[in-house]
Design a protein around this motif. Structure first.
Motif, mmCIF file in Angstrom:
data_model
loop_
_atom_site.group_PDB
_atom_site.id
_atom_site.type_symbol
_atom_site.label_atom_id
_atom_site.label_comp_id
_atom_site.label_asym_id
_atom_site.label_seq_id
_atom_site.Cartn_x
_atom_site.Cartn_y
_atom_site.Cartn_z
ATOM 1 N N GLN A 171 -37.093 -14.712 18.139
ATOM 2 C CA GLN A 171 -36.403 -13.896 17.145
ATOM 3 C C GLN A 171 -35.071 -14.539 16.799
ATOM 4 N N LEU A 172 -34.847 -14.736 15.489
ATOM 5 C CA LEU A 172 -33.585 -15.262 14.991
ATOM 6 C C LEU A 172 -32.897 -14.141 14.227
ATOM 7 N N TYR A 173 -31.794 -13.656 14.743
ATOM 8 C CA TYR A 173 -31.077 -12.546 14.126
ATOM 9 C C TYR A 173 -30.187 -13.103 13.007
ATOM 10 N N VAL A 174 -30.501 -12.743 11.780
ATOM 11 C CA VAL A 174 -29.775 -13.250 10.616
ATOM 12 C C VAL A 174 -28.509 -12.425 10.411
ATOM 13 N N LYS A 175 -27.385 -13.105 10.471
ATOM 14 C CA LYS A 175 -26.100 -12.439 10.252
ATOM 15 C C LYS A 175 -25.556 -12.724 8.854
ATOM 16 N N VAL A 176 -25.801 -13.946 8.341
ATOM 17 C CA VAL A 176 -25.372 -14.324 7.003
ATOM 18 C C VAL A 176 -26.470 -15.191 6.396
ATOM 19 N N SER A 177 -26.826 -14.909 5.145
ATOM 20 C CA SER A 177 -27.792 -15.726 4.418
ATOM 21 C C SER A 177 -27.378 -15.766 2.958
ATOM 22 N N THR A 178 -26.901 -16.939 2.514
ATOM 23 C CA THR A 178 -26.434 -17.063 1.134
ATOM 24 C C THR A 178 -27.288 -17.995 0.292
ATOM 25 N N GLY A 179 -28.277 -18.619 0.881
ATOM 26 C CA GLY A 179 -29.045 -19.638 0.174
ATOM 27 C C GLY A 179 -28.506 -21.022 0.460
ATOM 28 N N LYS A 180 -27.217 -21.110 0.780
ATOM 29 C CA LYS A 180 -26.599 -22.390 1.140
ATOM 30 C C LYS A 180 -26.165 -22.405 2.603
ATOM 31 N N LEU A 181 -25.855 -21.244 3.140
ATOM 32 C CA LEU A 181 -25.401 -21.124 4.518
ATOM 33 C C LEU A 181 -26.207 -20.039 5.219
ATOM 34 N N LEU A 182 -26.624 -20.358 6.436
ATOM 35 C CA LEU A 182 -27.370 -19.416 7.258
ATOM 36 C C LEU A 182 -26.684 -19.336 8.606
ATOM 37 N N LYS A 183 -26.334 -18.110 8.999
ATOM 38 C CA LYS A 183 -25.750 -17.897 10.320
ATOM 39 C C LYS A 183 -26.686 -16.988 11.094
ATOM 40 N N ILE A 184 -27.125 -17.475 12.258
ATOM 41 C CA ILE A 184 -28.068 -16.730 13.080
ATOM 42 C C ILE A 184 -27.600 -16.720 14.524
ATOM 43 N N CYS A 185 -28.163 -15.795 15.287
ATOM 44 C CA CYS A 185 -27.969 -15.816 16.728
ATOM 45 C C CYS A 185 -29.296 -15.470 17.389
ATOM 46 N N PHE A 186 -29.403 -15.777 18.656
ATOM 47 C CA PHE A 186 -30.656 -15.623 19.376
ATOM 48 C C PHE A 186 -30.632 -14.473 20.363
ATOM 49 N N ASP A 187 -29.475 -13.870 20.548
ATOM 50 C CA ASP A 187 -29.328 -12.725 21.441
ATOM 51 C C ASP A 187 -28.466 -11.710 20.716
ATOM 52 N N ARG A 188 -29.039 -10.573 20.431
ATOM 53 C CA ARG A 188 -28.314 -9.552 19.663
ATOM 54 C C ARG A 188 -27.085 -9.040 20.416
ATOM 55 N N LYS A 189 -27.193 -8.919 21.744
ATOM 56 C CA LYS A 189 -26.085 -8.376 22.527
ATOM 57 C C LYS A 189 -24.943 -9.367 22.692
ATOM 58 N N GLU A 190 -25.287 -10.619 22.982
ATOM 59 C CA GLU A 190 -24.267 -11.657 23.153
ATOM 60 C C GLU A 190 -24.465 -12.705 22.075
ATOM 61 N N CYS A 191 -24.144 -12.333 20.865
ATOM 62 C CA CYS A 191 -24.419 -13.168 19.702
ATOM 63 C C CYS A 191 -23.424 -14.321 19.596
ATOM 64 N N VAL A 192 -23.937 -15.539 19.749
ATOM 65 C CA VAL A 192 -23.167 -16.742 19.468
ATOM 66 C C VAL A 192 -23.703 -17.259 18.138
ATOM 67 N N LEU A 193 -22.893 -17.144 17.105
ATOM 68 C CA LEU A 193 -23.354 -17.520 15.769
ATOM 69 C C LEU A 193 -23.559 -19.019 15.650
ATOM 70 N N GLU A 194 -24.773 -19.390 15.255
ATOM 71 C CA GLU A 194 -25.085 -20.777 14.947
ATOM 72 C C GLU A 194 -25.152 -20.903 13.433
ATOM 73 N N LYS A 195 -24.559 -21.963 12.912
ATOM 74 C CA LYS A 195 -24.491 -22.171 11.465
ATOM 75 C C LYS A 195 -25.467 -23.263 11.053
ATOM 76 N N TYR A 196 -26.167 -23.005 9.954
ATOM 77 C CA TYR A 196 -27.098 -23.940 9.360
ATOM 78 C C TYR A 196 -26.777 -24.066 7.887
ATOM 79 N N GLU A 197 -26.866 -25.304 7.380
ATOM 80 C CA GLU A 197 -26.579 -25.574 5.973
ATOM 81 C C GLU A 197 -27.875 -25.993 5.290
ATOM 82 N N ASN A 198 -28.153 -25.419 4.120
ATOM 83 C CA ASN A 198 -29.354 -25.768 3.373
ATOM 84 C C ASN A 198 -29.124 -27.115 2.692
ATOM 85 N N ILE A 199 -29.957 -28.107 3.043
ATOM 86 C CA ILE A 199 -29.755 -29.448 2.499
ATOM 87 C C ILE A 199 -30.701 -29.770 1.358
ATOM 88 N N PHE A 200 -31.606 -28.852 1.004
ATOM 89 C CA PHE A 200 -32.510 -29.040 -0.153
ATOM 90 C C PHE A 200 -32.441 -27.833 -1.027
#
Length: 138
Positions: free
Chosen positions: A109-138
């Protein structure tokens, strides 16, 4: 009164469905890991590339751990988006090599915190959420 209530309910359901379809559409793409809030992009030696395809398939690539130089896939499977919980579910996970994207559990499960089409911020634990940032390259 009943007609206006039903009309309002219908508008709400339509808008909610449209909104969730837009979020899913924004998730489709090639997402390059750029770090957490504390890690800068240039500090990552072998970032994961999460590819979410329109047909519901996904791939995770990593140049350092993939078995093929031209196509360094480390994991493949299917993905769905749960709009009620705002979660990307990775299912039917198949691993290639020893590298695993966060865990080897059957459904990730990937908990989506931000999704803009260019930036995606997710975490893998809802209780202890460490936000991981992903950038859309295509």
């Amino acid at each position: 009164m009943k007609i206006s209530f039903n009309l309002i309910l219908l508008i709400f359901l339509f808008n909610n469905r449209t909104c969730s379809q837009n979020i899913k559409k924004d998730l489709i793409g090639h997402w390059l890991y750029i770090g957490t809030e504390e890690i800068k992009k240039e500090e990552i030696e072998c970032p994961d590339l999460l590819v979410l395809n329109k047909n519901g398939n996904y791939s995770i690539l990593n140049d350092c751990y993939g078995s093929e130089i031209e196509n360094p896939i480390v994991e493949q499977g299917q993905w769905t988006f749960d709009s009620k919980e705002n979660i990307i579910l990775l299912t039917n996970r198949k691993f290639f090599g020893d590298y695993m994207f966060h865990d080897s559990i059957p459904i990730l499960q990937l908990y989506v915190k931000v999704s803009t089409g260019k930036l995606l911020k997710i975490c893998f634990d809802r209780k202890e959420c460490v936000l991981e940032k992903y950038e859309n390259i295509f």
